[in-house]
Design a protein around this motif. Sequence first.
Motif, short mmCIF file in Angstrom:
data_model
loop_
_atom_site.label_atom_id
_atom_site.label_comp_id
_atom_site.label_asym_id
_atom_site.label_seq_id
_atom_site.Cartn_x
_atom_site.Cartn_y
_atom_site.Cartn_z
N UNK A 1 -3.65 74.70 23.29
CA UNK A 1 -2.95 74.45 22.03
C UNK A 1 -3.29 73.05 21.54
N UNK A 2 -3.19 72.88 20.22
CA UNK A 2 -3.46 71.57 19.60
C UNK A 2 -2.47 70.54 20.14
N UNK A 3 -1.21 70.97 20.28
CA UNK A 3 -0.18 70.05 20.78
C UNK A 3 -0.51 69.54 22.18
N UNK A 4 -0.94 70.44 23.06
CA UNK A 4 -1.27 70.03 24.43
C UNK A 4 -2.48 69.10 24.45
N UNK A 5 -3.49 69.42 23.63
CA UNK A 5 -4.67 68.55 23.57
C UNK A 5 -4.29 67.15 23.12
N UNK A 6 -3.50 67.08 22.04
CA UNK A 6 -3.09 65.77 21.51
C UNK A 6 -2.30 64.97 22.53
N UNK A 7 -1.36 65.66 23.18
CA UNK A 7 -0.52 64.97 24.16
C UNK A 7 -1.39 64.41 25.28
N UNK A 8 -2.43 65.16 25.68
CA UNK A 8 -3.29 64.73 26.78
C UNK A 8 -4.17 63.55 26.36
N UNK A 9 -4.59 63.53 25.10
CA UNK A 9 -5.52 62.47 24.67
C UNK A 9 -4.80 61.18 24.26
N UNK A 10 -3.52 61.30 23.94
CA UNK A 10 -2.82 60.15 23.39
C UNK A 10 -2.86 58.91 24.30
N UNK A 11 -2.54 59.07 25.58
CA UNK A 11 -2.57 57.88 26.45
C UNK A 11 -3.96 57.22 26.49
N UNK A 12 -5.01 58.05 26.53
CA UNK A 12 -6.37 57.51 26.55
C UNK A 12 -6.63 56.71 25.28
N UNK A 13 -6.22 57.28 24.16
CA UNK A 13 -6.44 56.60 22.88
C UNK A 13 -5.68 55.29 22.82
N UNK A 14 -4.40 55.32 23.27
CA UNK A 14 -3.59 54.11 23.22
C UNK A 14 -4.15 53.04 24.16
N UNK A 15 -4.83 53.49 25.22
CA UNK A 15 -5.44 52.53 26.16
C UNK A 15 -6.78 52.02 25.62
N UNK A 16 -7.15 52.46 24.42
CA UNK A 16 -8.39 51.96 23.82
C UNK A 16 -9.64 52.66 24.31
N UNK A 17 -9.47 53.79 25.03
CA UNK A 17 -10.66 54.53 25.48
C UNK A 17 -11.36 55.17 24.30
N UNK A 18 -12.66 55.31 24.41
CA UNK A 18 -13.46 55.94 23.37
C UNK A 18 -13.59 57.42 23.72
N UNK A 19 -13.35 58.28 22.72
CA UNK A 19 -13.34 59.73 22.93
C UNK A 19 -14.49 60.37 22.15
N UNK A 20 -15.25 61.22 22.83
CA UNK A 20 -16.32 61.96 22.17
C UNK A 20 -16.01 63.45 22.23
N UNK A 21 -16.38 64.16 21.17
CA UNK A 21 -16.15 65.60 21.14
C UNK A 21 -17.47 66.34 20.92
N UNK A 22 -17.60 67.48 21.59
CA UNK A 22 -18.73 68.38 21.35
C UNK A 22 -18.15 69.75 20.98
N UNK A 23 -18.15 70.08 19.69
CA UNK A 23 -17.65 71.40 19.29
C UNK A 23 -18.70 72.47 19.59
N UNK A 24 -18.30 73.54 20.28
CA UNK A 24 -19.23 74.63 20.60
C UNK A 24 -18.54 75.97 20.38
N UNK A 25 -19.35 77.02 20.38
CA UNK A 25 -18.79 78.38 20.40
C UNK A 25 -18.95 78.97 21.80
N UNK A 26 -19.11 78.12 22.82
CA UNK A 26 -19.27 78.63 24.18
C UNK A 26 -20.65 79.21 24.41
N UNK A 27 -20.76 80.09 25.45
CA UNK A 27 -22.06 80.64 25.86
C UNK A 27 -23.04 79.47 26.04
N UNK A 28 -22.59 78.49 26.80
CA UNK A 28 -23.30 77.21 26.88
C UNK A 28 -24.66 77.34 27.54
N UNK A 29 -25.64 76.68 26.95
CA UNK A 29 -26.99 76.62 27.51
C UNK A 29 -27.42 75.15 27.54
#
Lengths: 280, 280
Positions: free
Chosen positions: B9-37
């Motif tokens: 859920x969006x809520x769970x993702x946000x809650x998990x990332x918030x402490x990292x963000x507040x600690x000044x960590x840099x976050x990278x995202x890779x959007x995929x549709x799965x079936x990873x190669x």
Amino acid sequence: MAAPDVYRTIGDLRAALKPARMAGERIAMVPTMGALHDGHLSLVERARDEADRVVVSIFVNPTQFAPHEDFDAYPRNEDRDLEQLKALSVEAAFIPSVREMYPHGFATGVTVGGPSEGLESAFRPHFFDGVALVVTKLLLAAMPDVAIFGEKDYQQLCVVRRMVRDLNVPTEIIGAPTVRESDGLAMSSRNVYLSPDERKTATSLPATLREVIERLERGDDAHDVLSQARRTLEDVGFKVDYLELRDGETLGPVTEDTQSRRILVAVWLGRTRLIDNMAV
Amino acid sequence: MAAPDVYRTIGDLRAALKPARMAGERIAMVPTMGALHDGHLSLVERARDEADRVVVSIFVNPTQFAPHEDFDAYPRNEDRDLEQLKALSVEAAFIPSVREMYPHGFATGVTVGGPSEGLESAFRPHFFDGVALVVTKLLLAAMPDVAIFGEKDYQQLCVVRRMVRDLNVPTEIIGAPTVRESDGLAMSSRNVYLSPDERKTATSLPATLREVIERLERGDDAHDVLSQARRTLEDVGFKVDYLELRDGETLGPVTEDTQSRRILVAVWLGRTRLIDNMAV
């Protein structure tokens, strides 16, 4: 009291807000088109109550005006606006140029169905596309924890809530009650267009809405009440764009599931268009 | 190596990332549709280089498939995907349901003109509306500092860049080079659809693009080169949707102001659609 710091670019605004955000301060935003009156100031006061830091944006957004509408004539008075924000100790004013918001090559749109259907959209077909786009941009520029919108523009408030939820914009949207003149007329930057005679006639608008609500709450037939009210408005000189009873949450038709009802109206008085709404 | 934490859920993702963000960590995202190669995994490695914390989203987005396209058949293998992300020490996987992303009452759209015009849009008219919408939602859910997209989907990369700039999404977009099989075929989740014979034929696609580039760089007439290449592709059994030379920045026509050119192609091989592109 210090005057608000004025930021004219998205980059400057972000740079200014970043330390506050990193320090865990809560940020509230009040998006406006300037020409501030007591209605706006009540939104700013609400923002004050909600957050450590208040950002007021002032931007007359061209994409929400149709070519024949009053974009050029829309009242603008930046110095006076800033004086008023100073009196309320607002920390930051975001006042971008049109070019800053819509640079060369700009090609993106935001559309919202659902609550945008009918009412204003029947008369201003692209209005809410313009609103949804500029509100998305303003919220993503400032990234406030909370943003305050007036219930005066009730359909707009519903459209913004829908857009924010649908796009996952991480901002809580708060609707604040309409502020009225002592005779009941909803405050609006467009009231300055009214002649003294029109200004007197304008009081019949909220008076008629109150009457409608009284009769509806008494259990009178909604269709009868609305047709009579429409005639009353026309008799005193309004041209009625719409006068409708809707579900107060979805803005769809009133159904058995409806929890709250809302009466919404738009009229012309001479060359001035007025809108208003009240909870039933 | 720890498996990535999975958030649905969006809520769970946000809650998990918030402490990292507040600690000044840099976050990278890779959007995929799965079936990873390996193509995806190179994006994840790039994300690793860019940030303290990597979020990979896996979401087969229904709004970017037309009714006759392969939404149902699109390869899905969550367990295998998560194994691969574990091997790359990815911290977080965001795997929302369709209902989480598009709940009841959903009514908002994002449209991008400019770079979306022509090419893919001529054959998949609503594809980029679907892409722009889901990328907006994914970026606003995770609020990464940076997001990595493959140059394999070059027009998509240009559309995402345009949308992010236009809406003020506070994320830097990085394009990462296409990863190819040893015989030159661009890696794609859809390559699994190819029969062994088709798989052999498919190598003519990158080979033809290389030839086009060689001739263009030699100064041969672009129109001649492209018509010949199209015939070559048709002769070996491809049905060509488009084969075009465009401005590499705007994706508009090549003009005197063009700084870099890009050759872009989409073909069918039997029931499989392949796209590819290269810098000239």
